[in-house]
Design a protein around this motif. Structure first.
Motif, PDB file in Angstrom:
ATOM      1  N   LEU A  20       0.831  -1.204   0.000  1.00  0.00           N
ATOM      2  CA  LEU A  20       0.000   0.000   0.000  1.00  0.00           C
ATOM      3  C   LEU A  20       0.861   1.249   0.000  1.00  0.00           C
ATOM      4  O   LEU A  20       0.566   2.229  -0.706  1.00  0.00           O
ATOM      5  CB  LEU A  20      -0.916  -0.012   1.220  1.00  0.00           C
ATOM      6  N   TYR A  21       1.910   1.235   0.776  1.00  0.00           N
ATOM      7  CA  TYR A  21       2.822   2.389   0.850  1.00  0.00           C
ATOM      8  C   TYR A  21       3.419   2.682  -0.524  1.00  0.00           C
ATOM      9  O   TYR A  21       3.471   3.841  -0.960  1.00  0.00           O
ATOM     10  CB  TYR A  21       3.927   2.094   1.867  1.00  0.00           C
ATOM     11  N   ALA A  22       3.853   1.636  -1.212  1.00  0.00           N
ATOM     12  CA  ALA A  22       4.437   1.817  -2.542  1.00  0.00           C
ATOM     13  C   ALA A  22       3.424   2.422  -3.509  1.00  0.00           C
ATOM     14  O   ALA A  22       3.758   3.302  -4.310  1.00  0.00           O
ATOM     15  CB  ALA A  22       4.964   0.481  -3.072  1.00  0.00           C
ATOM     16  N   GLU A  23       2.183   1.957  -3.445  1.00  0.00           N
ATOM     17  CA  GLU A  23       1.135   2.505  -4.316  1.00  0.00           C
ATOM     18  C   GLU A  23       0.866   3.979  -4.022  1.00  0.00           C
ATOM     19  O   GLU A  23       0.679   4.788  -4.936  1.00  0.00           O
ATOM     20  CB  GLU A  23      -0.157   1.712  -4.127  1.00  0.00           C
ATOM     21  N   MET A  24       0.878   4.353  -2.756  1.00  0.00           N
ATOM     22  CA  MET A  24       0.518   5.701  -2.358  1.00  0.00           C
ATOM     23  C   MET A  24       1.623   6.723  -2.620  1.00  0.00           C
ATOM     24  O   MET A  24       1.341   7.885  -2.930  1.00  0.00           O
ATOM     25  CB  MET A  24       0.138   5.732  -0.871  1.00  0.00           C
ATOM     26  N   PHE A  25       2.880   6.291  -2.506  1.00  0.00           N
ATOM     27  CA  PHE A  25       3.966   7.269  -2.492  1.00  0.00           C
ATOM     28  C   PHE A  25       4.939   7.165  -3.663  1.00  0.00           C
ATOM     29  O   PHE A  25       5.894   7.936  -3.736  1.00  0.00           O
ATOM     30  CB  PHE A  25       4.754   7.155  -1.180  1.00  0.00           C
ATOM     31  N   SER A  26       4.709   6.270  -4.593  1.00  0.00           N
ATOM     32  CA  SER A  26       5.666   6.104  -5.694  1.00  0.00           C
ATOM     33  C   SER A  26       5.799   7.356  -6.546  1.00  0.00           C
ATOM     34  O   SER A  26       6.857   7.621  -7.122  1.00  0.00           O
ATOM     35  CB  SER A  26       5.263   4.913  -6.572  1.00  0.00           C
ATOM     36  N   VAL A  52      26.264   7.529  -2.725  1.00  0.00           N
ATOM     37  CA  VAL A  52      25.271   8.150  -1.856  1.00  0.00           C
ATOM     38  C   VAL A  52      24.321   7.057  -1.378  1.00  0.00           C
ATOM     39  O   VAL A  52      23.946   6.172  -2.160  1.00  0.00           O
ATOM     40  CB  VAL A  52      24.486   9.242  -2.613  1.00  0.00           C
ATOM     41  N   ALA A  53      23.928   7.118  -0.117  1.00  0.00           N
ATOM     42  CA  ALA A  53      22.995   6.146   0.445  1.00  0.00           C
ATOM     43  C   ALA A  53      21.659   6.808   0.733  1.00  0.00           C
ATOM     44  O   ALA A  53      21.611   7.878   1.343  1.00  0.00           O
ATOM     45  CB  ALA A  53      23.552   5.538   1.729  1.00  0.00           C
ATOM     46  N   ASP A  54      20.572   6.170   0.291  1.00  0.00           N
ATOM     47  CA  ASP A  54      19.208   6.568   0.626  1.00  0.00           C
ATOM     48  C   ASP A  54      18.770   5.675   1.775  1.00  0.00           C
ATOM     49  O   ASP A  54      18.434   4.507   1.566  1.00  0.00           O
ATOM     50  CB  ASP A  54      18.311   6.412  -0.599  1.00  0.00           C
ATOM     51  N   LEU A  55      18.799   6.209   2.990  1.00  0.00           N
ATOM     52  CA  LEU A  55      18.560   5.407   4.187  1.00  0.00           C
ATOM     53  C   LEU A  55      17.107   5.511   4.619  1.00  0.00           C
ATOM     54  O   LEU A  55      16.591   6.601   4.820  1.00  0.00           O
ATOM     55  CB  LEU A  55      19.485   5.874   5.315  1.00  0.00           C
ATOM     56  N   GLY A  56      16.477   4.349   4.753  1.00  0.00           N
ATOM     57  CA  GLY A  56      15.026   4.309   4.919  1.00  0.00           C
ATOM     58  C   GLY A  56      14.369   4.512   3.572  1.00  0.00           C
ATOM     59  O   GLY A  56      13.411   5.264   3.422  1.00  0.00           O
ATOM     60  N   CYS A  57      14.880   3.789   2.576  1.00  0.00           N
ATOM     61  CA  CYS A  57      14.515   4.028   1.172  1.00  0.00           C
ATOM     62  C   CYS A  57      13.115   3.574   0.822  1.00  0.00           C
ATOM     63  O   CYS A  57      12.582   3.959  -0.229  1.00  0.00           O
ATOM     64  CB  CYS A  57      15.518   3.357   0.242  1.00  0.00           C
ATOM     65  N   GLY A  58      12.481   2.742   1.672  1.00  0.00           N
ATOM     66  CA  GLY A  58      11.158   2.245   1.334  1.00  0.00           C
ATOM     67  C   GLY A  58      11.154   1.523   0.009  1.00  0.00           C
ATOM     68  O   GLY A  58      12.071   0.739  -0.293  1.00  0.00           O
ATOM     69  N   PRO A  59      10.160   1.776  -0.853  1.00  0.00           N
ATOM     70  CA  PRO A  59      10.078   1.078  -2.141  1.00  0.00           C
ATOM     71  C   PRO A  59      11.005   1.645  -3.213  1.00  0.00           C
ATOM     72  O   PRO A  59      10.897   1.260  -4.367  1.00  0.00           O
ATOM     73  CB  PRO A  59       8.613   1.249  -2.527  1.00  0.00           C
ATOM     74  N   GLY A  60      11.895   2.548  -2.832  1.00  0.00           N
ATOM     75  CA  GLY A  60      12.967   2.953  -3.735  1.00  0.00           C
ATOM     76  C   GLY A  60      12.680   4.107  -4.664  1.00  0.00           C
ATOM     77  O   GLY A  60      13.486   4.407  -5.544  1.00  0.00           O
ATOM     78  N   HIS A  61      11.554   4.821  -4.483  1.00  0.00           N
ATOM     79  CA  HIS A  61      11.216   5.882  -5.432  1.00  0.00           C
ATOM     80  C   HIS A  61      12.184   7.057  -5.369  1.00  0.00           C
ATOM     81  O   HIS A  61      12.535   7.626  -6.407  1.00  0.00           O
ATOM     82  CB  HIS A  61       9.777   6.354  -5.199  1.00  0.00           C
TER      83      HIS A  61
END
Length: 209
Positions: A20-26, A52-61
């Motif tokens: 759901l998070y990926a759908e909402m925030f992509s 560079v590091a994206d920390l707490g990247c979630g679904p990677g958007h």
């Protein structure tokens, strides 16, 4: 609550809503011109000098967005479900499961860190450990870009985040905690909430001397 129980609860909460998070925030950046501008500035500042590091990247958007801006970037997240979705959506990029308090990164290996709405779940009394870890893995002159919910009180205030317990920070207070780990503030942004947001939003750009 111990640090391990906080990590466990955060991991379980994001695993449960990963799809759901990926759908909402992509495509969330389409609605956030100020954040896009700051990400562009961050990319221009760190340039092509290193990873560079994206920390707490979630679904990677956001990892993918930084890659499109020309950065050598990889994502790290506590949630294996989020990492699985990020790898599926962005197969050409690297995504690792891990914690911001114990990164599998060598000392002084990074030129930049993006932590967009990921330090918000760290208990305030433990946040200095996160910034110490950021300082360890960053090269001298490296930058951190933080995104967080803004508060008005000197001590961070917890609130009912839609996923799991989180904290709102007065920008001055968060900058002070980062300063204890040696970071200097470069710039900040604080804006009013848009439709669908409950609180003011803030970003801090920090530099390791």
């Amino acid at each position: 609550m111990t640090d391990q129980s906080t990590l466990h609860d955060t991991k379980a909460a994001y695993d449960a809503i990963a799809g759901l998070y990926a759908e909402m925030f992509s495509d969330i950046l389409d609605q956030l011109p100020l954040e896009r501008a700051l990400l562009r500035a961050f990319a221009d500042i760190v340039g092509e000098a290193g990873p560079v590091a994206d920390l707490g990247c979630g679904p990677g958007h956001l990892t993918a967005h930084l890659n499109e801006l020309g950065l050598d970037v990889f994502g790290v997240d506590l949630s294996p479900e989020m990492i699985a979705l990020a790898r599926q959506a962005h197969p050409g990029l690297r995504f690792d499961e891990g914690s911001m308090t114990a990164l599998d990164v060598e000392d002084a290996a990074l030129v930049g860190i993006l932590a967009f709405y990921s330090v918000i779940h760290t208990p305030p009394q433990r946040l200095s450990e996160v910034f110490d870890e950021f300082a360890r893995v960053l090269k001298p002159g490296g930058h951190v870009l933080l995104g967080f919910f803004a508060g008005d009180e000197a001590w961070p205030r917890e609130f009912d985040h839609k996923v799991t317990l989180a904290y709102r920070w007065l920008p001055d207070a968060l900058a002070a905690v980062a300063g204890q780990s040696g970071f200097a503030e470069v710039a900040r942004l604080r804006r009013e909430p848009i439709e669908g947001e409950r609180f003011q939003q803030a970003q801090l750009l920090l530099r390791k001397p």
